[in-house]
Design a protein around this motif. Structure first.
Motif, short mmCIF file in Angstrom:
data_model
loop_
_atom_site.label_atom_id
_atom_site.label_comp_id
_atom_site.label_asym_id
_atom_site.label_seq_id
_atom_site.Cartn_x
_atom_site.Cartn_y
_atom_site.Cartn_z
N TYR A 1 -21.58 -9.65 9.08
CA TYR A 1 -20.92 -10.49 8.08
C TYR A 1 -21.64 -11.84 7.87
O TYR A 1 -21.41 -12.49 6.85
N CYS A 2 -22.48 -12.24 8.84
CA CYS A 2 -23.19 -13.51 8.73
C CYS A 2 -24.55 -13.27 8.06
O CYS A 2 -25.53 -12.93 8.73
N TRP A 3 -24.60 -13.46 6.76
CA TRP A 3 -25.82 -13.21 6.00
C TRP A 3 -26.58 -14.51 5.76
O TRP A 3 -26.01 -15.60 5.79
N LYS A 4 -27.86 -14.36 5.46
CA LYS A 4 -28.65 -15.53 5.13
C LYS A 4 -28.10 -16.24 3.89
O LYS A 4 -28.11 -17.47 3.79
N SER A 5 -27.60 -15.45 2.96
CA SER A 5 -27.09 -16.01 1.71
C SER A 5 -25.87 -16.91 1.92
O SER A 5 -25.55 -17.74 1.07
N ASN A 6 -25.18 -16.75 3.06
CA ASN A 6 -24.05 -17.65 3.35
C ASN A 6 -24.33 -18.49 4.60
O ASN A 6 -23.41 -18.89 5.33
N ASN A 7 -25.65 -18.74 4.84
CA ASN A 7 -26.09 -19.59 5.95
C ASN A 7 -25.64 -19.06 7.30
O ASN A 7 -25.34 -19.83 8.22
N TYR A 8 -25.60 -17.74 7.40
CA TYR A 8 -25.25 -17.07 8.66
C TYR A 8 -23.90 -17.51 9.19
O TYR A 8 -23.72 -17.75 10.38
N THR A 9 -22.94 -17.66 8.30
CA THR A 9 -21.57 -18.01 8.69
C THR A 9 -20.62 -16.94 8.18
O THR A 9 -20.86 -16.30 7.16
N ALA A 10 -19.52 -16.77 8.90
CA ALA A 10 -18.50 -15.81 8.48
C ALA A 10 -17.19 -16.12 9.19
O ALA A 10 -17.19 -16.45 10.38
N GLY A 11 -16.10 -16.01 8.48
CA GLY A 11 -14.78 -16.17 9.07
C GLY A 11 -14.27 -14.81 9.51
O GLY A 11 -14.09 -13.92 8.69
N LEU A 12 -14.09 -14.64 10.81
CA LEU A 12 -13.70 -13.33 11.35
C LEU A 12 -12.52 -13.46 12.29
O LEU A 12 -12.34 -14.48 12.96
N ARG A 13 -11.74 -12.39 12.34
CA ARG A 13 -10.67 -12.28 13.32
C ARG A 13 -11.16 -11.42 14.48
O ARG A 13 -12.05 -10.58 14.31
N HIS A 14 -10.55 -11.61 15.64
CA HIS A 14 -10.92 -10.81 16.80
C HIS A 14 -10.69 -9.32 16.54
O HIS A 14 -11.41 -8.47 17.08
N SER A 15 -9.68 -9.02 15.71
CA SER A 15 -9.38 -7.61 15.43
C SER A 15 -10.55 -6.93 14.70
O SER A 15 -10.81 -5.74 14.90
N THR A 16 -11.25 -7.70 13.86
CA THR A 16 -12.41 -7.14 13.15
C THR A 16 -13.53 -6.83 14.12
O THR A 16 -14.15 -5.75 14.06
#
Length: 221
Positions: free
Chosen positions: A39-54
């Motif tokens: 989920y952390c792509w270069k296009s979003n600066n290697y950031t992602a909002g994730l839940r532990h369940s994911t």
């Protein structure tokens, strides 16, 4: 343009950086890291909002293991986190991520030409900090004591072991303060304790008071 990765990347830099943890923990770190990289792509600066369940769904690990593994990745400066209203956002340290040129399908004129992709093999040189941490793997006390022998500038420049380097800098400051301290010689301490013991002795006090009343000075005999 179809933004679909052909694979998830795992660099040698990251793989060897995880040598600092034991085998089972390293495997968990790799699993959780790869889940984040979905989920952390270069296009979003290697950031992602994730839940532990994911992450749990991706890895099959328990919530407790995921929580501990994320803490380990944070301490190793592989990821960082920021907390928002809807949960945590995870940021992957770009130092551990290869440049993603030509990693998207249909992005090049001939995506089947593997020569357009950077090789997965890369040279990884351990820094002196990495070597010390690996040598004392699992023993935090020895790691910090060894790192504390390095110059402070070396510790401050290292960006891959921030957690350990901060502890080592604190230890250096502690040792420097101890070296400047003025300590009382042990013999003087013993003499002072013996004097207190003598003066608080009941028989000694009685004898001293009797001598004073009778004007006797034993040291003049």
């Amino acid at each position: 343009m179809v933004k679909t990765r052909g694979f998830l990347q795992l660099t040698y830099v990251l793989y060897h950086h995880l040598d600092k943890v034991s085998g089972g923990k390293k495997a968990n770190c790799l699993s959780v890291y790869l889940s984040l990289m979905k989920y952390c792509w270069k296009s979003n600066n290697y950031t992602a909002g994730l839940r532990h369940s994911t992450i749990q769904k991706d890895t099959g690990l328990s919530r407790t293991t995921i929580h501990r593994t994320l803490q380990t990745l944070t301490k190793l400066n592989i990821i960082s986190t920021s907390k928002g209203r809807s949960g945590k956002t995870y940021i992957v340290n770009p130092n551990f991520v290869k440049f993603e040129k030509s990693m998207y399908k249909n992005e090049t004129s001939n995506p089947s030409n593997v020569s357009d992709l950077k090789t997965l093999e890369e040279q990884y040189l351990y820094s002196i900090v990495d070597k010390m941490i690996s040598k004392n793997k699992g023993n935090l006390e020895n790691i910090i004591n060894d790192l504390a022998t390095l110059p402070a500038d070396t510790l401050k420049m290292d960006k891959n072991n921030v957690y350990y380097c901060k502890l080592a800098i604190a230890r250096k400051e502690e040792l420097a303060a101890e070296s400047k301290a003025n300590y009382v010689h042990p013999q003087k301490i013993i003499q002072a304790l013996n004097k207190i013991k003598k003066e608080t002795n009941v028989r000694y006090k009685e004898k001293r008071d009797w001598n004073i009343r009778n004007g006797i000075k034993p040291w003049e005999k």
